[in-house]
Design a protein around this motif. Sequence first.
Motif, PDB file in Angstrom:
ATOM      1  N   SER A 231      75.607   7.296 -24.484  1.00  0.00           N
ATOM      2  CA  SER A 231      76.247   6.023 -24.808  1.00  0.00           C
ATOM      3  C   SER A 231      75.354   4.846 -24.431  1.00  0.00           C
ATOM      4  CB  SER A 231      77.590   5.939 -24.069  1.00  0.00           C
ATOM      5  OG  SER A 231      78.198   4.679 -24.307  1.00  0.00           O
ATOM      6  N   ASN A 232      74.807   4.919 -23.203  1.00  0.00           N
ATOM      7  CA  ASN A 232      73.967   3.808 -22.748  1.00  0.00           C
ATOM      8  C   ASN A 232      72.647   3.745 -23.509  1.00  0.00           C
ATOM      9  OD1 ASN A 232      75.815   2.983 -20.794  1.00  0.00           O
ATOM     10  ND2 ASN A 232      75.026   4.449 -19.297  1.00  0.00           N
ATOM     11  N   ALA A 233      72.063   4.931 -23.805  1.00  0.00           N
ATOM     12  CA  ALA A 233      70.810   4.936 -24.555  1.00  0.00           C
ATOM     13  C   ALA A 233      71.023   4.355 -25.952  1.00  0.00           C
ATOM     14  CB  ALA A 233      70.270   6.361 -24.643  1.00  0.00           C
ATOM     15  N   SER A 234      72.129   4.711 -26.575  1.00  0.00           N
ATOM     16  CA  SER A 234      72.424   4.163 -27.902  1.00  0.00           C
ATOM     17  C   SER A 234      72.578   2.652 -27.842  1.00  0.00           C
ATOM     18  CB  SER A 234      73.711   4.797 -28.449  1.00  0.00           C
ATOM     19  OG  SER A 234      73.571   6.195 -28.554  1.00  0.00           O
ATOM     20  N   HIS A 235      73.249   2.194 -26.789  1.00  0.00           N
ATOM     21  CA  HIS A 235      73.456   0.742 -26.648  1.00  0.00           C
ATOM     22  C   HIS A 235      72.135   0.026 -26.411  1.00  0.00           C
ATOM     23  CE1 HIS A 235      75.409  -3.007 -25.535  1.00  0.00           C
ATOM     24  NE2 HIS A 235      74.680  -3.019 -24.414  1.00  0.00           N
ATOM     25  N   GLU A 236      71.295   0.597 -25.523  1.00  0.00           N
ATOM     26  CA  GLU A 236      70.026  -0.060 -25.215  1.00  0.00           C
ATOM     27  C   GLU A 236      69.079  -0.060 -26.423  1.00  0.00           C
ATOM     28  OE1 GLU A 236      69.193  -1.698 -22.611  1.00  0.00           O
ATOM     29  OE2 GLU A 236      70.939  -1.266 -21.359  1.00  0.00           O
ATOM     30  N   LEU A 237      69.102   1.019 -27.205  1.00  0.00           N
ATOM     31  CA  LEU A 237      68.259   1.064 -28.399  1.00  0.00           C
ATOM     32  C   LEU A 237      68.791   0.157 -29.506  1.00  0.00           C
ATOM     33  CD1 LEU A 237      67.553   4.905 -28.568  1.00  0.00           C
ATOM     34  CD2 LEU A 237      65.869   3.128 -28.106  1.00  0.00           C
ATOM     35  N   LEU A 241      66.832  -3.284 -31.837  1.00  0.00           N
ATOM     36  CA  LEU A 241      66.849  -3.053 -33.287  1.00  0.00           C
ATOM     37  C   LEU A 241      67.691  -4.105 -34.003  1.00  0.00           C
ATOM     38  CD1 LEU A 241      67.200   0.838 -33.469  1.00  0.00           C
ATOM     39  CD2 LEU A 241      65.221  -0.543 -34.126  1.00  0.00           C
ATOM     40  N   THR A 242      68.820  -4.454 -33.399  1.00  0.00           N
ATOM     41  CA  THR A 242      69.676  -5.491 -33.997  1.00  0.00           C
ATOM     42  C   THR A 242      68.948  -6.826 -34.019  1.00  0.00           C
ATOM     43  OG1 THR A 242      71.665  -4.352 -33.214  1.00  0.00           O
ATOM     44  CG2 THR A 242      71.892  -6.673 -33.801  1.00  0.00           C
ATOM     45  N   ALA A 243      68.241  -7.134 -32.927  1.00  0.00           N
ATOM     46  CA  ALA A 243      67.506  -8.406 -32.867  1.00  0.00           C
ATOM     47  C   ALA A 243      66.391  -8.438 -33.912  1.00  0.00           C
ATOM     48  CB  ALA A 243      66.919  -8.595 -31.462  1.00  0.00           C
ATOM     49  N   ILE A 244      65.680  -7.317 -34.075  1.00  0.00           N
ATOM     50  CA  ILE A 244      64.590  -7.265 -35.060  1.00  0.00           C
ATOM     51  C   ILE A 244      65.138  -7.409 -36.473  1.00  0.00           C
ATOM     52  CG2 ILE A 244      62.853  -5.742 -36.081  1.00  0.00           C
ATOM     53  CD1 ILE A 244      62.405  -4.584 -33.287  1.00  0.00           C
ATOM     54  N   LEU A 245      66.186  -6.632 -36.802  1.00  0.00           N
ATOM     55  CA  LEU A 245      66.770  -6.715 -38.144  1.00  0.00           C
ATOM     56  C   LEU A 245      67.352  -8.093 -38.427  1.00  0.00           C
ATOM     57  CD1 LEU A 245      68.531  -3.226 -38.319  1.00  0.00           C
ATOM     58  CD2 LEU A 245      66.467  -3.947 -39.523  1.00  0.00           C
ATOM     59  N   GLY A 246      67.973  -8.676 -37.414  1.00  0.00           N
ATOM     60  CA  GLY A 246      68.531 -10.023 -37.605  1.00  0.00           C
ATOM     61  C   GLY A 246      67.458 -11.055 -37.854  1.00  0.00           C
ATOM     62  N   GLU A 247      66.375 -10.958 -37.122  1.00  0.00           N
ATOM     63  CA  GLU A 247      65.285 -11.924 -37.287  1.00  0.00           C
ATOM     64  C   GLU A 247      64.642 -11.760 -38.662  1.00  0.00           C
ATOM     65  OE1 GLU A 247      63.220 -15.193 -36.108  1.00  0.00           O
ATOM     66  OE2 GLU A 247      64.786 -14.167 -34.942  1.00  0.00           O
ATOM     67  N   THR A 267      59.164 -13.196 -32.176  1.00  0.00           N
ATOM     68  CA  THR A 267      60.439 -12.595 -31.728  1.00  0.00           C
ATOM     69  C   THR A 267      60.473 -11.114 -32.034  1.00  0.00           C
ATOM     70  OG1 THR A 267      61.583 -14.695 -32.114  1.00  0.00           O
ATOM     71  CG2 THR A 267      62.943 -12.705 -31.963  1.00  0.00           C
ATOM     72  N   ILE A 268      60.020 -10.758 -33.247  1.00  0.00           N
ATOM     73  CA  ILE A 268      59.987  -9.338 -33.629  1.00  0.00           C
ATOM     74  C   ILE A 268      59.038  -8.559 -32.724  1.00  0.00           C
ATOM     75  CG2 ILE A 268      59.287  -7.753 -35.469  1.00  0.00           C
ATOM     76  CD1 ILE A 268      60.257  -9.853 -37.463  1.00  0.00           C
ATOM     77  N   GLU A 269      57.879  -9.181 -32.419  1.00  0.00           N
ATOM     78  CA  GLU A 269      56.922  -8.516 -31.542  1.00  0.00           C
ATOM     79  C   GLU A 269      57.499  -8.299 -30.151  1.00  0.00           C
ATOM     80  OE1 GLU A 269      52.304  -9.056 -30.025  1.00  0.00           O
ATOM     81  OE2 GLU A 269      53.505 -10.811 -30.551  1.00  0.00           O
ATOM     82  N   LYS A 270      58.222  -9.285 -29.641  1.00  0.00           N
ATOM     83  CA  LYS A 270      58.823  -9.190 -28.317  1.00  0.00           C
ATOM     84  C   LYS A 270      59.852  -8.054 -28.266  1.00  0.00           C
ATOM     85  CE  LYS A 270      61.595 -11.854 -25.033  1.00  0.00           C
ATOM     86  NZ  LYS A 270      62.275 -13.146 -24.780  1.00  0.00           N
ATOM     87  N   GLU A 271      60.732  -8.039 -29.290  1.00  0.00           N
ATOM     88  CA  GLU A 271      61.754  -7.002 -29.319  1.00  0.00           C
ATOM     89  C   GLU A 271      61.137  -5.622 -29.568  1.00  0.00           C
ATOM     90  OE1 GLU A 271      64.803  -7.360 -28.446  1.00  0.00           O
ATOM     91  OE2 GLU A 271      64.659  -9.529 -28.195  1.00  0.00           O
ATOM     92  N   LEU A 275      61.436  -2.404 -27.295  1.00  0.00           N
ATOM     93  CA  LEU A 275      61.863  -1.105 -27.833  1.00  0.00           C
ATOM     94  C   LEU A 275      60.850  -0.012 -27.493  1.00  0.00           C
ATOM     95  CD1 LEU A 275      63.930   0.403 -29.580  1.00  0.00           C
ATOM     96  CD2 LEU A 275      62.595  -0.245 -31.584  1.00  0.00           C
ATOM     97  N   GLU A 276      59.559  -0.369 -27.563  1.00  0.00           N
ATOM     98  CA  GLU A 276      58.505   0.610 -27.241  1.00  0.00           C
ATOM     99  C   GLU A 276      58.594   1.052 -25.788  1.00  0.00           C
ATOM    100  OE1 GLU A 276      53.618   1.000 -27.335  1.00  0.00           O
ATOM    101  OE2 GLU A 276      54.577  -0.955 -27.505  1.00  0.00           O
ATOM    102  N   ILE A 277      58.818   0.068 -24.898  1.00  0.00           N
ATOM    103  CA  ILE A 277      58.930   0.399 -23.478  1.00  0.00           C
ATOM    104  C   ILE A 277      60.127   1.309 -23.235  1.00  0.00           C
ATOM    105  CG2 ILE A 277      59.359  -0.551 -21.190  1.00  0.00           C
ATOM    106  CD1 ILE A 277      57.823  -3.066 -22.091  1.00  0.00           C
TER     107      ILE A 277
END
Length: 456
Positions: A231-237, A241-247, A267-271, A275-277
């Motif tokens: 549950s937490n991994a899904s939320h953190e991932l 992804l939501t921020a990247i798609l929104g941007e 912004t995409i690079e930051k997110e 995500l990579e980390i």
Amino acid sequence: MKIRSKITLIFTLTTCTLLLATFVSIYYFAKVYSEKEFYEHLSKRAKIEADFFLKAEELDSLTFNEIQTEHLLHLTNEHAYVVPKSNFSSLPEPILSFASSITDNEAATQKINDTAYFGIIYAHHQDDFIVIVSAIDEHGINLLHSLKNILLIAFITCSIIIFIVGVFQAKQVLIPISGIVKRANEIRASNLHLRLDTGENNDELAELSSTFNNMLDRLETSFEIQSNFVSNASHELKNPLTAILGEVEVALRKQRTVDEYIASLNTIEKESNRLEILVKCLLELAQADHDNKGLIIESIRIDELMLIVKSDIDKIKPENQISFDFSELPETAECLIVQGSQSLLRMVLNNIVENACKFSTNKPVKIKVSANENWVEIEVDDKGIGIPPQELKNIFEHFFRASNARAFNGFGIGLPLAQKVIKIHGGSLIINSKEGEGTNVKIRLPNYRQAVSIDR
């Protein structure tokens, strides 16, 4: 074969074997006593026969009649032989071979088929005579035959009773096990809260139920942790992804200036970096979950590894105030050497020291390294924000973050990962903390003398 059948069979065979041995012993000693008594009777008969034949001229007929009436009772197939020792060869077979075994010092006995033979040397008027009496102990044979039948019937009857009792007792003994099996079959992943009844008896079955319940406790905890992890991994991932798609969606809605595109890409690079980390941490956690499979084991000197960790932190946080305490180092450097994976230990120590710097906002962090003949101990002490006491028990759960740590970047994976890696190396991780005062982390690892075996 079921355990119930095995218990019944073993109980029946063991008891019947002891019973058979007892009955055989009774029959054997009864037979020995019967033969001994009959031979004693024959010995008296032999003396009377000798007196009857050798002293007949010295006794009157009335005396002989009294002897015959009192002693010479009729015996089945009775025969008496009184012959001079010098002329015993005239005796028929098998009396002849038996007579040759009689000595002057002691009587001889022998039994051929059912006929018992008793012989002695009898001295009369400076001559030696061989006196042999033979007869069949019909009364003793009948008694032994009756005893054998009684014992045989008793053995068969007792064996049947023992078998019935064994079936009943085995059923009674296994009733608790049947209850355990029935209850265990009712437990599923959806009702792991159910437990076996340990009962009031402090026996092996209660111990088995208690052990099974402890295993269920661990399984339930593992299921809960796994469920929370997913549950937490899904939320953190989902967040980056939501921020990247929104941007991306916002950037594509209309034509924008170069500066706006650059801001969106930043912004995409930051997110993406975030995500990579996170993915990297999840992969490291998954690697640790596989315990020690595939690890490269090498000798690691801990004081040197800590200096490497300090160099790594200097590159990330050059403003850190890390200091070392080497006052309790052992006299021999070998005590500082541990066997393990340098890459995993370096990653864990980097995370712990970096957390000490991060949560103390670069206040002084003290690292103490000590060792003895069996263990190497690393102690990291900071003066940071600490951990609330009611949350300290949850710090090794995946993605858990203390309530006062939300303002700091992180995912809550570092400490669970550190605990797994240190456990793989046979060590322990102890964390003591006071909110607002700081945190103390103690890592204990077995050195090369105490090192646990890690499969390659």
